[in-house]
Scaffold this motif. Structure first.
Motif, mmCIF file in Angstrom:
data_model
loop_
_atom_site.group_PDB
_atom_site.id
_atom_site.type_symbol
_atom_site.label_atom_id
_atom_site.label_comp_id
_atom_site.label_asym_id
_atom_site.label_seq_id
_atom_site.Cartn_x
_atom_site.Cartn_y
_atom_site.Cartn_z
ATOM 1 N N THR A 14 1.178 -0.862 0.044
ATOM 2 C CA THR A 14 0.382 -0.303 -0.099
ATOM 3 C C THR A 14 0.969 1.804 0.240
ATOM 4 O OG1 THR A 14 -1.817 -1.213 1.000
ATOM 5 C CG2 THR A 14 -1.463 1.125 0.889
ATOM 6 N N ASN A 15 1.836 1.136 0.554
ATOM 7 C CA ASN A 15 2.665 2.694 0.838
ATOM 8 C C ASN A 15 3.464 2.495 -1.334
ATOM 9 O OD1 ASN A 15 2.025 2.712 3.376
ATOM 10 N ND2 ASN A 15 4.342 1.834 4.826
ATOM 11 N N THR A 16 3.759 1.473 -0.512
ATOM 12 C CA THR A 16 4.110 2.010 -2.417
ATOM 13 C C THR A 16 3.362 2.442 -3.121
ATOM 14 O OG1 THR A 16 6.120 -0.240 -1.813
ATOM 15 C CG2 THR A 16 6.173 0.506 -4.203
ATOM 16 N N ASP A 237 -18.180 3.715 -8.662
ATOM 17 C CA ASP A 237 -18.302 2.222 -7.365
ATOM 18 C C ASP A 237 -17.398 1.662 -8.463
ATOM 19 O OD1 ASP A 237 -20.358 3.369 -5.558
ATOM 20 O OD2 ASP A 237 -21.803 3.365 -6.987
ATOM 21 N N TYR A 238 -17.599 1.755 -9.591
ATOM 22 C CA TYR A 238 -17.016 1.022 -10.468
ATOM 23 C C TYR A 238 -15.340 0.959 -9.900
ATOM 24 C CZ TYR A 238 -14.960 -1.948 -14.447
ATOM 25 O OH TYR A 238 -14.887 -2.740 -14.985
ATOM 26 N N SER A 239 -14.820 2.150 -9.418
ATOM 27 C CA SER A 239 -13.673 2.504 -9.634
ATOM 28 C C SER A 239 -13.085 1.871 -8.492
ATOM 29 C CB SER A 239 -13.123 4.133 -9.943
ATOM 30 O OG SER A 239 -13.947 4.452 -11.041
ATOM 31 N N ARG A 240 -13.620 2.873 -7.141
ATOM 32 C CA ARG A 240 -13.475 1.999 -5.930
ATOM 33 C C ARG A 240 -13.067 0.156 -6.021
ATOM 34 N NH1 ARG A 240 -13.265 5.861 -2.509
ATOM 35 N NH2 ARG A 240 -14.639 7.779 -3.875
ATOM 36 N N LYS A 272 -2.768 2.897 -9.917
ATOM 37 C CA LYS A 272 -2.991 4.894 -10.703
ATOM 38 C C LYS A 272 -4.461 5.362 -11.199
ATOM 39 C CE LYS A 272 2.250 4.679 -10.429
ATOM 40 N NZ LYS A 272 3.121 4.970 -11.685
ATOM 41 N N GLY A 273 -4.606 4.821 -12.330
ATOM 42 C CA GLY A 273 -5.376 5.194 -13.630
ATOM 43 C C GLY A 273 -6.912 5.165 -12.602
ATOM 44 N N TRP A 274 -7.923 3.991 -11.866
ATOM 45 C CA TRP A 274 -8.403 3.662 -11.015
ATOM 46 C C TRP A 274 -8.655 4.855 -9.444
ATOM 47 C CZ3 TRP A 274 -12.246 2.474 -13.794
ATOM 48 C CH2 TRP A 274 -11.762 1.431 -14.475
ATOM 49 N N LEU A 275 -7.142 5.469 -9.357
ATOM 50 C CA LEU A 275 -7.612 6.269 -8.275
ATOM 51 C C LEU A 275 -7.443 7.127 -9.326
ATOM 52 C CD1 LEU A 275 -7.000 6.525 -5.153
ATOM 53 C CD2 LEU A 275 -4.853 7.353 -5.471
ATOM 54 N N THR A 276 -7.253 8.288 -10.672
ATOM 55 C CA THR A 276 -7.362 9.255 -10.942
ATOM 56 C C THR A 276 -9.072 9.462 -11.025
ATOM 57 O OG1 THR A 276 -4.703 9.113 -12.542
ATOM 58 C CG2 THR A 276 -6.761 10.495 -13.159
ATOM 59 N N LYS A 277 -9.609 8.248 -11.430
ATOM 60 C CA LYS A 277 -10.979 7.828 -11.628
ATOM 61 C C LYS A 277 -11.454 8.279 -10.419
ATOM 62 C CE LYS A 277 -13.255 6.909 -14.685
ATOM 63 N NZ LYS A 277 -13.073 7.707 -16.162
ATOM 64 N N LEU A 278 -11.146 8.620 -9.397
ATOM 65 C CA LEU A 278 -11.520 8.817 -7.445
ATOM 66 C C LEU A 278 -11.234 10.540 -7.448
ATOM 67 C CD1 LEU A 278 -12.160 5.865 -6.342
ATOM 68 C CD2 LEU A 278 -13.983 6.404 -7.627
ATOM 69 N N GLU A 279 -10.475 11.189 -8.841
ATOM 70 C CA GLU A 279 -10.507 12.075 -8.354
ATOM 71 C C GLU A 279 -8.847 12.563 -7.517
ATOM 72 O OE1 GLU A 279 -13.505 15.081 -7.383
ATOM 73 O OE2 GLU A 279 -14.412 14.490 -9.305
ATOM 74 N N ASN A 280 -8.183 11.384 -7.655
ATOM 75 C CA ASN A 280 -6.417 11.828 -6.743
ATOM 76 C C ASN A 280 -6.997 11.794 -5.388
ATOM 77 O OD1 ASN A 280 -4.328 11.141 -8.775
ATOM 78 N ND2 ASN A 280 -4.880 12.897 -9.373
ATOM 79 N N ASP A 281 -7.936 10.963 -4.661
ATOM 80 C CA ASP A 281 -8.585 11.262 -3.302
ATOM 81 C C ASP A 281 -7.266 10.619 -2.498
ATOM 82 O OD1 ASP A 281 -9.186 10.709 -1.079
ATOM 83 O OD2 ASP A 281 -11.467 9.775 -1.947
ATOM 84 N N ARG A 283 -7.352 9.463 0.334
ATOM 85 C CA ARG A 283 -8.018 8.367 1.315
ATOM 86 C C ARG A 283 -8.615 7.423 0.579
ATOM 87 N NH1 ARG A 283 -12.644 8.205 3.053
ATOM 88 N NH2 ARG A 283 -12.816 6.868 5.358
ATOM 89 N N ALA A 284 -8.981 6.907 -0.878
ATOM 90 C CA ALA A 284 -9.393 6.316 -1.462
ATOM 91 C C ALA A 284 -7.991 5.079 -1.657
ATOM 92 C CB ALA A 284 -9.299 6.267 -3.119
#
Length: 309
Positions: A14-16, A237-240, A272-281, A283-284
Motif C-alpha cells: 500500500t505504501n509503495t 463504485d466501479y473505480s473503487r 494509479k489510473g483507477w485512483l485518477t477516476k476518483l479524483e486522486n483522493d 484516502r481512496a
C-alpha cells in the motif's frame, strides 16, 4: 507466512502504491494476447464488425457473455424488443464534419466530432428464434481460435492450490476460454482466457487473483457495497471496486511469491489510473487497501498458514 507478516506486506505494498501515485492515465492493457477467439470479440449486429478502440473496453467491461450489441432500433428491426428496465451502454465514434464555403459550397476543411450512441447486449433483448439462429450462424462462420497466440506457460503450484481451494470452498464456477476476464456477480462465476494465451504464468495468476478478489464481494460472502452498486464502467463504485480488486491481487501475488518487474509496473499503472477516476483522493487507496486486505484474508482462509508457500 503468519498473519502479522502478511499485514506488514499489505502495508508495504500500500505504501509503495501511495508513493507511486503520479500517473493520471489508465493504460488499457490486458496481460493476455489478442486473438484468443474472434467469436468472443464484441461486435455490432448491424455490420457484424468487431468494435475498435475504447468501444472494445466499454463493451468488454459490461457484465454480459454475448458478443452481439445493437441499438434500440436495430433490435426492433430484428423483430425484437429491449427488455423492460434495461440500460444501454454508451459507445462513441468520430464523425467527420465538413466546412463548406458559403458561396461556392466547396469543402474547405474537415474536423472530427465525437458522437455518442447507446447499445444493448443481446442478453438485454428479446429476439425471435429465427433472428437468434442467424446470429449463431454468423458466429460459426468465424471459426475457432486456430490463429491464437499460444505461450508455453506452466502452472504455479501454490497459486493454483490456493485458488482451487477457495473456489471449491465457495462453490464458485470458473470457466476458461474466450478473450475476456471478468467476474459475473449474478451467476457467481469467473471467466478467464486460457493460460496459454497470457504473456506469462505470473500474469495469468495475477488476473485470476483479481477476479477472485471481486468474487469475495458477493452478497453471500463479504457483501461489498462497491461491487453490489456497480452500474457502469468508469463510475465511482466501479473505480473503487477495481482499486480493491487490484490491490487484493497485489497482496495475493506477494503472499504466493509471484513477482516480476513488468507485472508490478503494469499493476501500479492500473491502480494509479483507477485512483485518477476518483479524483486522486489520497484516502481512496487507504480505504481500498483495507477492503483488499479483508478480501485477501477471505481467499486465503483459516488454514493457509499451514500450507507450503
Amino acid at each position: 507466512m503468519s498473519k502479522k507478516q502478511r499485514k506488514d506486506m499489505y502495508q508495504e505494498i500500500t505504501n509503495t502504491v501511495i508513493e507511486a501515485l503520479k500517473n493520471d492515465t489508465i493504460p488499457w492493457e490486458k496481460p493476455w494476447q489478442a486473438g484468443c477467439s474472434m467469436k468472443d470479440m464484441p461486435r455490432s449486429v448491424a455490420t457484424g464488425k468487431v468494435y475498435r478502440g475504447v468501444n472494445i473496453w466499454l463493451t468488454a467491461m459490461a457484465d454480459f457473455d454475448s458478443p452481439w450489441w445493437m441499438t434500440y432500433k436495430q433490435c426492433q428491426d430484428l423483430g425484437g424488443n429491449v427488455k423492460k428496465g434495461e440500460k444501454g451502454t454508451l459507445l462513441c465514434f468520430y464523425k467527420m464534419i465538413e466546412i463548406k464555403d458559403k458561396k461556392t459550397k466547396e469543402v474547405t476543411d474537415t474536423y472530427p466530432m465525437l458522437k455518442g450512441f447507446r447499445v444493448f447486449n443481446l442478453e438485454q433483448c428479446e429476439l425471435p428464434q429465427e433472428a437468434l439462429d442467424k446470429l449463431d450462424a454468423r458466429l460459426e462462420k468465424l471459426g475457432g481460435d486456430a490463429d491464437a497466440i499460444v505461450n508455453e506457460n506452466e502452472v504455479i503450484e501454490n497459486a493454483q492450490k490456493l485458488m482451487d481451494s477457495y473456489f471449491k470452498r465457495e462453490k464458485i464456477e470458473v470457466l476458461t476460454g474466450g478473450d475476456r476476464a471478468y467476474y459475473k456477480p449474478s451467476k457467481d462465476r469467473i471467466q478467464m482466457p486460457d493460460m496459454k494465451h497470457f504473456v506469462d504464468s505470473e500474469s495469468y495468476y495475477a488476473t485470476l487473483f483479481h477476479e477472485g478478489i471481486h468474487s469475495t464481494g458477493h452478497k453471500s460472502r463479504l457483501a461489498r457495497e462497491d461491487l453490489a452498486k456497480v452500474a457502469h464502467f468508469g463510475d465511482e463504485d466501479y473505480s473503487r471496486e477495481e482499486l480493491t480488486a487490484e490491490l487484493g491481487a497485489s497482496f495475493l501475488c506477494g503472499v504466493t511469491g509471484i513477482e516480476n518487474k513488468g507485472l508490478t509496473d503494469n499493476r501500479d499503472d492500473y491502480i494509479k489510473g483507477w485512483l485518477t477516476k476518483l479524483e486522486n483522493d489520497p484516502r481512496a487507496v487507504v480505504v481500498a487497501s483495507g477492503k483488499a486486505m479483508k478480501a485477501s484474508e477471505f481467499v486465503l482462509g483459516d488454514n493457509y498458514e499451514q500450507q507450503a508457500i
